[in-house]
Motif scaffolding. Structure first.
Motif, PDB file in Angstrom:
ATOM      1  N   ALA A 192      72.640   1.166 -26.477  1.00  0.00           N
ATOM      2  CA  ALA A 192      73.259  -0.038 -25.918  1.00  0.00           C
ATOM      3  C   ALA A 192      72.493  -1.287 -26.340  1.00  0.00           C
ATOM      4  CB  ALA A 192      73.322   0.066 -24.395  1.00  0.00           C
ATOM      5  N   ARG A 193      71.167  -1.160 -26.412  1.00  0.00           N
ATOM      6  CA  ARG A 193      70.350  -2.301 -26.841  1.00  0.00           C
ATOM      7  C   ARG A 193      70.461  -2.528 -28.342  1.00  0.00           C
ATOM      8  NH1 ARG A 193      66.910   0.194 -22.958  1.00  0.00           N
ATOM      9  NH2 ARG A 193      65.791   1.339 -24.575  1.00  0.00           N
ATOM     10  N   HIS A 194      70.530  -1.455 -29.101  1.00  0.00           N
ATOM     11  CA  HIS A 194      70.622  -1.535 -30.563  1.00  0.00           C
ATOM     12  C   HIS A 194      71.764  -0.625 -31.013  1.00  0.00           C
ATOM     13  CE1 HIS A 194      66.444  -2.973 -30.122  1.00  0.00           C
ATOM     14  NE2 HIS A 194      66.195  -1.854 -29.465  1.00  0.00           N
ATOM     15  N   PRO A 195      72.913  -1.121 -31.424  1.00  0.00           N
ATOM     16  CA  PRO A 195      73.132  -2.464 -31.979  1.00  0.00           C
ATOM     17  C   PRO A 195      73.819  -3.467 -31.059  1.00  0.00           C
ATOM     18  CG  PRO A 195      74.937  -1.058 -32.607  1.00  0.00           C
ATOM     19  CD  PRO A 195      74.022  -0.215 -31.752  1.00  0.00           C
ATOM     20  N   TYR A 196      74.207  -3.098 -29.830  1.00  0.00           N
ATOM     21  CA  TYR A 196      75.040  -4.006 -29.045  1.00  0.00           C
ATOM     22  C   TYR A 196      74.279  -5.207 -28.503  1.00  0.00           C
ATOM     23  CZ  TYR A 196      78.633  -0.430 -29.247  1.00  0.00           C
ATOM     24  OH  TYR A 196      79.559   0.466 -29.685  1.00  0.00           O
ATOM     25  N   GLY A 197      72.976  -5.073 -28.364  1.00  0.00           N
ATOM     26  CA  GLY A 197      72.183  -6.198 -27.908  1.00  0.00           C
ATOM     27  C   GLY A 197      72.341  -6.528 -26.443  1.00  0.00           C
ATOM     28  N   VAL A 198      72.704  -5.521 -25.615  1.00  0.00           N
ATOM     29  CA  VAL A 198      72.839  -5.743 -24.177  1.00  0.00           C
ATOM     30  C   VAL A 198      71.774  -4.916 -23.446  1.00  0.00           C
ATOM     31  CG1 VAL A 198      75.314  -6.170 -24.400  1.00  0.00           C
ATOM     32  CG2 VAL A 198      74.507  -3.879 -23.810  1.00  0.00           C
ATOM     33  N   PRO A 199      71.397  -5.326 -22.245  1.00  0.00           N
ATOM     34  CA  PRO A 199      70.426  -4.545 -21.480  1.00  0.00           C
ATOM     35  C   PRO A 199      70.917  -3.114 -21.250  1.00  0.00           C
ATOM     36  CG  PRO A 199      70.657  -6.718 -20.523  1.00  0.00           C
ATOM     37  CD  PRO A 199      71.740  -6.592 -21.561  1.00  0.00           C
ATOM     38  N   GLY A 200      70.127  -2.161 -21.659  1.00  0.00           N
ATOM     39  CA  GLY A 200      70.415  -0.751 -21.423  1.00  0.00           C
ATOM     40  C   GLY A 200      69.268  -0.135 -20.658  1.00  0.00           C
ATOM     41  N   LEU A 201      69.526   0.345 -19.452  1.00  0.00           N
ATOM     42  CA  LEU A 201      68.479   0.851 -18.574  1.00  0.00           C
ATOM     43  C   LEU A 201      68.692   2.333 -18.294  1.00  0.00           C
ATOM     44  CD1 LEU A 201      68.689  -2.301 -18.031  1.00  0.00           C
ATOM     45  CD2 LEU A 201      67.730  -1.814 -15.783  1.00  0.00           C
ATOM     46  N   THR A 202      67.641   3.106 -18.465  1.00  0.00           N
ATOM     47  CA  THR A 202      67.640   4.506 -18.045  1.00  0.00           C
ATOM     48  C   THR A 202      66.982   4.564 -16.672  1.00  0.00           C
ATOM     49  OG1 THR A 202      67.512   5.333 -20.314  1.00  0.00           O
ATOM     50  CG2 THR A 202      66.806   6.827 -18.554  1.00  0.00           C
ATOM     51  N   ILE A 203      67.723   5.068 -15.692  1.00  0.00           N
ATOM     52  CA  ILE A 203      67.211   5.096 -14.318  1.00  0.00           C
ATOM     53  C   ILE A 203      66.979   6.534 -13.906  1.00  0.00           C
ATOM     54  CG2 ILE A 203      67.640   4.435 -11.927  1.00  0.00           C
ATOM     55  CD1 ILE A 203      69.427   2.212 -12.955  1.00  0.00           C
ATOM     56  N   GLU A 204      65.717   6.876 -13.703  1.00  0.00           N
ATOM     57  CA  GLU A 204      65.334   8.216 -13.242  1.00  0.00           C
ATOM     58  C   GLU A 204      65.319   8.191 -11.718  1.00  0.00           C
ATOM     59  OE1 GLU A 204      64.943  10.848 -15.017  1.00  0.00           O
ATOM     60  OE2 GLU A 204      64.671  10.117 -17.070  1.00  0.00           O
ATOM     61  N   MET A 205      66.356   8.749 -11.124  1.00  0.00           N
ATOM     62  CA  MET A 205      66.541   8.651  -9.688  1.00  0.00           C
ATOM     63  C   MET A 205      65.783   9.745  -8.944  1.00  0.00           C
ATOM     64  SD  MET A 205      70.657   7.937  -9.895  1.00  0.00           S
ATOM     65  CE  MET A 205      70.792   7.406  -8.195  1.00  0.00           C
ATOM     66  N   TYR A 206      65.413   9.433  -7.713  1.00  0.00           N
ATOM     67  CA  TYR A 206      64.833  10.402  -6.783  1.00  0.00           C
ATOM     68  C   TYR A 206      63.383  10.753  -7.107  1.00  0.00           C
ATOM     69  CZ  TYR A 206      69.740  10.421  -6.015  1.00  0.00           C
ATOM     70  OH  TYR A 206      71.024   9.982  -5.801  1.00  0.00           O
ATOM     71  N   PRO A 207      62.641  11.165  -6.089  1.00  0.00           N
ATOM     72  CA  PRO A 207      61.231  11.512  -6.292  1.00  0.00           C
ATOM     73  C   PRO A 207      61.067  12.580  -7.372  1.00  0.00           C
ATOM     74  CG  PRO A 207      61.743  11.396  -3.951  1.00  0.00           C
ATOM     75  CD  PRO A 207      63.045  11.303  -4.675  1.00  0.00           C
ATOM     76  N   TYR A 208      59.983  12.476  -8.110  1.00  0.00           N
ATOM     77  CA  TYR A 208      59.781  13.413  -9.227  1.00  0.00           C
ATOM     78  C   TYR A 208      59.701  14.856  -8.735  1.00  0.00           C
ATOM     79  CZ  TYR A 208      57.837  16.077 -12.984  1.00  0.00           C
ATOM     80  OH  TYR A 208      57.648  17.045 -13.939  1.00  0.00           O
ATOM     81  N   THR A 209      60.388  15.712  -9.450  1.00  0.00           N
ATOM     82  CA  THR A 209      60.287  17.149  -9.214  1.00  0.00           C
ATOM     83  C   THR A 209      60.479  17.867 -10.529  1.00  0.00           C
ATOM     84  OG1 THR A 209      61.267  19.061  -8.106  1.00  0.00           O
ATOM     85  CG2 THR A 209      62.749  17.249  -8.627  1.00  0.00           C
ATOM     86  N   SER A 210      59.779  18.972 -10.701  1.00  0.00           N
ATOM     87  CA  SER A 210      59.952  19.780 -11.906  1.00  0.00           C
ATOM     88  C   SER A 210      61.115  20.753 -11.743  1.00  0.00           C
ATOM     89  CB  SER A 210      58.671  20.565 -12.220  1.00  0.00           C
ATOM     90  OG  SER A 210      58.325  21.392 -11.124  1.00  0.00           O
ATOM     91  N   GLY A 211      61.661  20.832 -10.518  1.00  0.00           N
ATOM     92  CA  GLY A 211      62.787  21.720 -10.250  1.00  0.00           C
ATOM     93  C   GLY A 211      64.096  20.958 -10.214  1.00  0.00           C
ATOM     94  N   THR A 212      65.122  21.610  -9.729  1.00  0.00           N
ATOM     95  CA  THR A 212      66.449  21.009  -9.638  1.00  0.00           C
ATOM     96  C   THR A 212      66.593  20.261  -8.320  1.00  0.00           C
ATOM     97  OG1 THR A 212      67.382  22.791 -10.974  1.00  0.00           O
ATOM     98  CG2 THR A 212      68.930  21.496  -9.662  1.00  0.00           C
ATOM     99  N   ILE A 213      67.184  19.073  -8.387  1.00  0.00           N
ATOM    100  CA  ILE A 213      67.438  18.297  -7.171  1.00  0.00           C
ATOM    101  C   ILE A 213      68.462  19.032  -6.305  1.00  0.00           C
ATOM    102  CG2 ILE A 213      68.337  16.123  -6.280  1.00  0.00           C
ATOM    103  CD1 ILE A 213      65.729  15.722  -7.642  1.00  0.00           C
ATOM    104  N   ASP A 214      68.192  19.099  -5.005  1.00  0.00           N
ATOM    105  CA  ASP A 214      69.106  19.746  -4.074  1.00  0.00           C
ATOM    106  C   ASP A 214      70.223  18.767  -3.707  1.00  0.00           C
ATOM    107  OD1 ASP A 214      70.446  21.047  -2.075  1.00  0.00           O
ATOM    108  OD2 ASP A 214      68.692  21.419  -0.823  1.00  0.00           O
TER     109      ASP A 214
END
Length: 253
Positions: free
Chosen positions: A224-246
């Motif tokens: 989204a940032r390259h080539p469109y030149g718009v803000p592209g944000l990756t949002i990692e939601m929820y507290p960190y866990t190495s397992g699967t979110i319930d």
């Protein structure tokens, strides 16, 4: 009769998610629309949903990694809450929703990897990490995880089609986990970096997530940032866990 119908807590199969979209579309026909944007490797329809009446556009993507299913729940919750607040002329936080959605249309893909979701795998049914398949900074990997070529996968092509269809001002890609916002890469120009950082700070003020930059990658937000030149944000939601979110405990996060 408009009413909130989704608490976010139920674990949704892809079919359940589409059923909820259909119910909300029927309840708010002037506000919510959906259509098939493309198909997956297994030829599963990938649904695109629009929320709002505005001529300015925001894109929200979820579940590009098949095991990150709670991100679908989140987008469905946004649909339910914002549509209800619109017709009731209510607020979410300090924002009046009606003028917001009269100005903006939010375009969503609640699940961009339905095959991986069905399999319970991070990658697609073709064995590709779809967030490593976008054209910017793509490179071949002998494991096949990056795909045979840049944008080779039908799921990726669906997202690329949506990105080409609308003049987005912001692109948000929802993942789990880690309570982090990756808002820019080191190849960003100063103007784009500042715009992205300001949006990230506004999100951080609501949820407290950490803000980070990272090396340019073949990911969706980076594209989204390259080539469109718009803000592209990756949002990692929820507290960190190495397992699967319930997903049955959505409201606890």
């Amino acid at each position: 009769k408009p009413q909130k119908i989704y608490d976010g807590n139920a674990y949704n199969t892809y079919e359940d998610a589409l059923s909820l979209v259909d119910r909300l579309e029927a309840m708010y026909p002037e506000l919510i629309r959906s259509y098939v944007g493309g198909q997956s490797y297994w030829e599963t329809d990938i649904r695109v949903v629009t929320l709002g009446k505005g001529s300015r556009y925001i894109f929200m993507n979820a579940n590009i990694h098949g095991t990150e299913t709670v991100t679908t729940n989140y987008l469905l919750k946004v649909l339910d809450e914002y549509a209800y607040a619109y017709v009731k002329e209510g607020k979410i936080g300090s924002y009046s929703v009606k003028p917001l959605l009269d100005t903006f249309t939010i375009v969503m893909i609640p699940c961009s990897n339905p095959d991986g979701r069905a399999l319970g795998t991070y990658n697609s049914a073709h064995g590709v990490n779809l967030n490593h398949n976008f054209p910017t900074n793509w490179s071949y990997d002998s494991s096949g995880e990056n795909g045979a070529d840049a944008g080779s996968e039908p799921e990726t092509q669906t997202i690329l089609g949506v990105l080409n269809q609308y003049a987005f001002e912001v692109v948000l890609d929802c993942h789990t986990s880690g309570e982090a916002i990756y808002y820019a890469d080191y190849d960003c120009g100063s103007t784009l970096k500042t715009r992205s950082e300001n949006i990230a700070k506004a999100i951080k003020s609501a949820c407290g997530y950490g803000l980070y930059m990272y090396a340019a990658s073949p990911g969706m937000a980076n594209y989204a940032r390259h080539p469109y030149g718009v803000p592209g944000l990756t949002i990692e939601m929820y507290p960190y866990t190495s397992g699967t979110i319930d997903c049955t405990k959505f409201s606890q996060y």
